[in-house]
Design a protein around this motif. Structure first.
Motif, PDB file in Angstrom:
ATOM      1  N   ASP A   1       0.840  -1.209   0.000  1.00 36.74           N
ATOM      2  CA  ASP A   1       0.000   0.000   0.000  1.00 36.74           C
ATOM      3  C   ASP A   1       0.869   1.251   0.000  1.00 36.74           C
ATOM      4  N   LYS A   2       1.883   1.244   0.873  1.00 35.77           N
ATOM      5  CA  LYS A   2       2.756   2.428   0.974  1.00 35.77           C
ATOM      6  C   LYS A   2       3.538   2.623  -0.318  1.00 35.77           C
ATOM      7  N   LEU A   3       4.090   1.521  -0.847  1.00 38.96           N
ATOM      8  CA  LEU A   3       4.876   1.632  -2.083  1.00 38.96           C
ATOM      9  C   LEU A   3       4.024   2.182  -3.226  1.00 38.96           C
ATOM     10  N   ASN A   4       2.747   1.775  -3.254  1.00 36.40           N
ATOM     11  CA  ASN A   4       1.896   2.257  -4.348  1.00 36.40           C
ATOM     12  C   ASN A   4       1.326   3.648  -4.097  1.00 36.40           C
ATOM     13  N   GLU A   5       1.542   4.161  -2.875  1.00 38.52           N
ATOM     14  CA  GLU A   5       1.256   5.593  -2.640  1.00 38.52           C
ATOM     15  C   GLU A   5       2.356   6.449  -3.230  1.00 38.52           C
ATOM     16  N   VAL A   6       3.595   5.972  -3.074  1.00 32.88           N
ATOM     17  CA  VAL A   6       4.733   6.816  -3.454  1.00 32.88           C
ATOM     18  C   VAL A   6       5.347   6.415  -4.794  1.00 32.88           C
ATOM     19  N   SER A   7       4.956   5.247  -5.293  1.00 40.46           N
ATOM     20  CA  SER A   7       5.590   4.747  -6.513  1.00 40.46           C
ATOM     21  C   SER A   7       4.630   3.773  -7.204  1.00 40.46           C
ATOM     22  N   ASP A   8       5.150   2.820  -7.967  1.00 36.34           N
ATOM     23  CA  ASP A   8       4.306   1.840  -8.663  1.00 36.34           C
ATOM     24  C   ASP A   8       4.959   0.474  -8.491  1.00 36.34           C
ATOM     25  N   PHE A   9       4.383  -0.366  -7.635  1.00 37.85           N
ATOM     26  CA  PHE A   9       5.009  -1.662  -7.338  1.00 37.85           C
ATOM     27  C   PHE A   9       4.039  -2.820  -7.544  1.00 37.85           C
ATOM     28  N   ASN A  10       4.609  -3.952  -7.965  1.00 37.39           N
ATOM     29  CA  ASN A  10       3.843  -5.178  -8.234  1.00 37.39           C
ATOM     30  C   ASN A  10       4.478  -6.351  -7.508  1.00 37.39           C
ATOM     31  N   ILE A  11       3.676  -7.392  -7.376  1.00 34.62           N
ATOM     32  CA  ILE A  11       4.154  -8.628  -6.741  1.00 34.62           C
ATOM     33  C   ILE A  11       4.298  -9.710  -7.804  1.00 34.62           C
ATOM     34  N   MET A  12       5.380 -10.476  -7.728  1.00 36.88           N
ATOM     35  CA  MET A  12       5.521 -11.650  -8.579  1.00 36.88           C
ATOM     36  C   MET A  12       5.777 -12.871  -7.685  1.00 36.88           C
ATOM     37  N   PRO A  13       4.837 -13.817  -7.646  1.00 38.71           N
ATOM     38  CA  PRO A  13       5.068 -15.015  -6.816  1.00 38.71           C
ATOM     39  C   PRO A  13       6.066 -15.945  -7.505  1.00 38.71           C
ATOM     40  N   MET A  14       7.096 -16.362  -6.814  1.00 34.44           N
ATOM     41  CA  MET A  14       8.122 -17.226  -7.415  1.00 34.44           C
ATOM     42  C   MET A  14       7.676 -18.685  -7.301  1.00 34.44           C
ATOM     43  N   VAL A  15       6.682 -19.011  -8.115  1.00 35.72           N
ATOM     44  CA  VAL A  15       6.082 -20.351  -8.070  1.00 35.72           C
ATOM     45  C   VAL A  15       7.093 -21.383  -8.574  1.00 35.72           C
ATOM     46  N   GLY A  16       7.143 -22.523  -7.911  1.00 31.98           N
ATOM     47  CA  GLY A  16       8.116 -23.557  -8.278  1.00 31.98           C
ATOM     48  C   GLY A  16       7.595 -24.494  -9.361  1.00 31.98           C
ATOM     49  N   GLN A  17       6.665 -25.384  -8.994  1.00 31.40           N
ATOM     50  CA  GLN A  17       6.192 -26.399  -9.950  1.00 31.40           C
ATOM     51  C   GLN A  17       5.497 -25.733 -11.138  1.00 31.40           C
ATOM     52  N   TYR A  18       5.654 -26.351 -12.314  1.00 27.97           N
ATOM     53  CA  TYR A  18       5.320 -25.625 -13.534  1.00 27.97           C
ATOM     54  C   TYR A  18       3.857 -25.226 -13.642  1.00 27.97           C
ATOM     55  N   ASN A  19       2.949 -25.985 -13.014  1.00 28.66           N
ATOM     56  CA  ASN A  19       1.538 -25.586 -13.148  1.00 28.66           C
ATOM     57  C   ASN A  19       0.827 -25.526 -11.793  1.00 28.66           C
ATOM     58  N   MET A  20       1.554 -25.149 -10.761  1.00 30.78           N
ATOM     59  CA  MET A  20       0.908 -24.977  -9.454  1.00 30.78           C
ATOM     60  C   MET A  20      -0.123 -23.848  -9.528  1.00 30.78           C
ATOM     61  N   ARG A  21       0.249 -22.764 -10.175  1.00 29.32           N
ATOM     62  CA  ARG A  21      -0.695 -21.637 -10.277  1.00 29.32           C
ATOM     63  C   ARG A  21      -1.940 -22.059 -11.065  1.00 29.32           C
ATOM     64  N   GLY A  22      -1.754 -22.933 -12.057  1.00 26.03           N
ATOM     65  CA  GLY A  22      -2.898 -23.429 -12.824  1.00 26.03           C
ATOM     66  C   GLY A  22      -3.878 -24.148 -11.907  1.00 26.03           C
ATOM     67  N   PHE A  23      -3.355 -25.004 -11.016  1.00 24.66           N
ATOM     68  CA  PHE A  23      -4.243 -25.718 -10.097  1.00 24.66           C
ATOM     69  C   PHE A  23      -4.988 -24.732  -9.209  1.00 24.66           C
ATOM     70  N   ASN A  24      -4.266 -23.756  -8.678  1.00 22.96           N
ATOM     71  CA  ASN A  24      -4.911 -22.757  -7.810  1.00 22.96           C
ATOM     72  C   ASN A  24      -6.018 -22.027  -8.553  1.00 22.96           C
ATOM     73  N   GLN A  25      -5.746 -21.633  -9.781  1.00 24.41           N
ATOM     74  CA  GLN A  25      -6.754 -20.887 -10.555  1.00 24.41           C
ATOM     75  C   GLN A  25      -7.945 -21.770 -10.919  1.00 24.41           C
ATOM     76  N   ASN A  26      -7.657 -23.018 -11.317  1.00 27.91           N
ATOM     77  CA  ASN A  26      -8.753 -23.917 -11.700  1.00 27.91           C
ATOM     78  C   ASN A  26      -9.666 -24.214 -10.511  1.00 27.91           C
ATOM     79  N   LEU A  27      -9.052 -24.452  -9.341  1.00 23.72           N
ATOM     80  CA  LEU A  27      -9.872 -24.742  -8.163  1.00 23.72           C
ATOM     81  C   LEU A  27     -10.617 -23.481  -7.701  1.00 23.72           C
ATOM     82  N   TYR A  28      -9.953 -22.346  -7.842  1.00 20.60           N
ATOM     83  CA  TYR A  28     -10.575 -21.067  -7.456  1.00 20.60           C
ATOM     84  C   TYR A  28     -11.825 -20.800  -8.303  1.00 20.60           C
TER      85      TYR A  28
END
Ligand code: SF4
Length: 416
Positions: free
Chosen positions: A264-291
């Motif tokens: 919140d603070k960083l985006n008040e004073v600047s422009d910041f994003n988050i990148m999750p350093m996901v390990g397994q090649y399709n872990m994010r796919g499982f999270n999104q599909n279940l979500y």
């Protein structure tokens, strides 16, 4: 013209891989890192099709797996990070059918970050945005030089981007916050490495928020306030910043509140994003599909009667095994006997266990039923979701006699 393939060695899913084959095997892999080459060349020790330790044909193994899951009152289905999105969706449907606990490794690693991103509580971007725009990159509790070896060279530090034509030499500042001087910290350089004591990430974040608010930062572990103020100045001047969140940060935080405050603070004073350093090649796919299916990214238990999904910490693989509330398990592309504490995972050896995997591992060696499957991104194609949420098409490179996990799951589901 060369044909390019996608590497499934990690969730960067590098799509510039060239492969030479010989006698139906991958002989040489170009452009991939050492992890990727090992992945694309396949298993050193391939899994065999067995029931109770005896070699059998795949149809018999599938029939036995269906019998075990059909008879179990509370089966567990776990894994998924090394499966295509198509297989993951079938696994969700199978869990619904048999009233299973359903989980993946995100429940003890990147899950909270992915959930916050999907719920739009954390601002994020794509890897291509990082390559073209990022001028300040923080590796926090992350060491991509080892975990995602081409992260720095393809996206975050070394490449020239549309708005970063002068590259790492002049256009990018890489910062590392970690408890040890990792290889990534060495690349960032001593004056951009912030070594903090283990478990103190939240306090360091709050000190940084103070510094960003032009207050004097204080930490109980006596971190040099001047150095924190200098860091805050660099972050304030960022045109496009990113925090690459590694497991070191996730394991240190009790909850994500300090990270929310910092973002919140960083985006008040600047422009910041988050990148999750996901390990397994399709872990994010499982999270999104279940979500999409349940509104939850992991730790789900389906009711066998209504097919409704319940969600909670007690439905995580760790708690289900610790509390011995499951009575059979199907493990897909994972090795929980190696990755979970023995005090928790040893219960798997007491219940009927099924493994679907291209390679032999400790869990498959203890399984009652083992079914070898084709290697994703090498022996079969499909879709996967990169660490930044971008869909990636995987292409088959070589043939195999093994069925893909998506086919095996379909046949098990039909047989129940
Ligand atoms: S960084 Fe990851 S996806 Fe890219 S080649 Fe290496 S293992 Fe494969």
């Amino acid at each position: 013209m060369s044909e390019y393939y996608v590497c499934t060695g990690c969730a960067l899913l590098c799509d510039d891989i060239e492969v030479e084959t010989e006698n139906g095997k991958v002989k040489t892999v170009h452009a991939a890192c050492r992890k990727g080459v090992a992945r694309m060349k396949g298993c050193i020790d391939s899994l065999e099709c067995t029931v109770d330790g005896e070699k059998t044909d795949v149809e018999s193994a599938i029939a036995k797996a269906a019998e075990i899951l059909g008879e179990a009152a509370n089966p567990l289905i776990f894994g998924h990070g090394n499966s295509s999105s198509e297989a993951q969706k079938l696994s969700i449907a199978l869990a619904k059918k048999v009233g299973a606990y359903l989980d993946d490794t995100s429940s003890f690693c990147q899950g909270p970050i992915i959930e916050a991103i999907l719920q739009e509580k954390l601002k994020t971007c794509t890897l291509d945005d990082i390559r073209h725009k990022a001028d300040v990159i923080i590796f926090w509790g992350a060491d991509p030089s080892n975990s995602h070896p081409r992260h720095l060279s393809r996206y975050s530090y070394f490449p020239r981007g549309k708005e970063r034509q002068r590259g790492w030499e002049e256009d990018r500042t890489a910062i590392c916050v970690d408890v040890r001087k990792s290889e990534t910290a060495i690349i960032c350089g001593d004056n951009r490495f912030y070594k903090i004591p283990m478990g103190e990430d939240a306090e360091f974040m709050d000190a940084l928020v103070s510094a960003l608010s032009s207050k004097v930062p204080k930490t109980s572990f006596g971190f040099d306030a001047k150095k924190i103020l200098e860091l805050a100045n660099v972050l304030k001047k960022a045109k496009f910043g990113v925090i690459c969140v590694g497991l070191g940060l996730i394991y240190s935080l009790k909850d994500l509140e300090p990270l929310f405050r910092l973002m919140d603070k960083l985006n008040e004073v600047s422009d910041f994003n988050i990148m999750p350093m996901v390990g397994q090649y399709n872990m994010r796919g499982f999270n999104q599909n279940l979500y999409e299916e349940t509104g939850c990214i992991n730790r789900v238990k389906y009711s066998p009667e209504s097919g409704e999904a319940e969600h909670g910490p007690e439905f995580s693989v760790v708690e289900a095994l610790r509390n011995k509330t499951v009575d059979a398990a199907l493990i897909i592309g994972s090795d929980p006997l190696s990755s979970l504490p023995l005090s928790v995972s040893r219960y798997l050896a007491e219940i009927p266990l099924i493994s679907i995997d291209p390679c032999r591992n400790l869990t498959s060696s203890r399984s009652n039923v083992t079914i070898p499957c084709a290697l994703g991104g090498v022996e079969y194609g499909g879709t996967a979701v990169r660490m930044d949420g971008v869909d990636v098409e995987l292409k088959k490179i070589i043939d195999t006699d093994n069925l893909p996990d998506v086919e095996i799951l379909k046949k098990i589901t039909e047989a129940i």
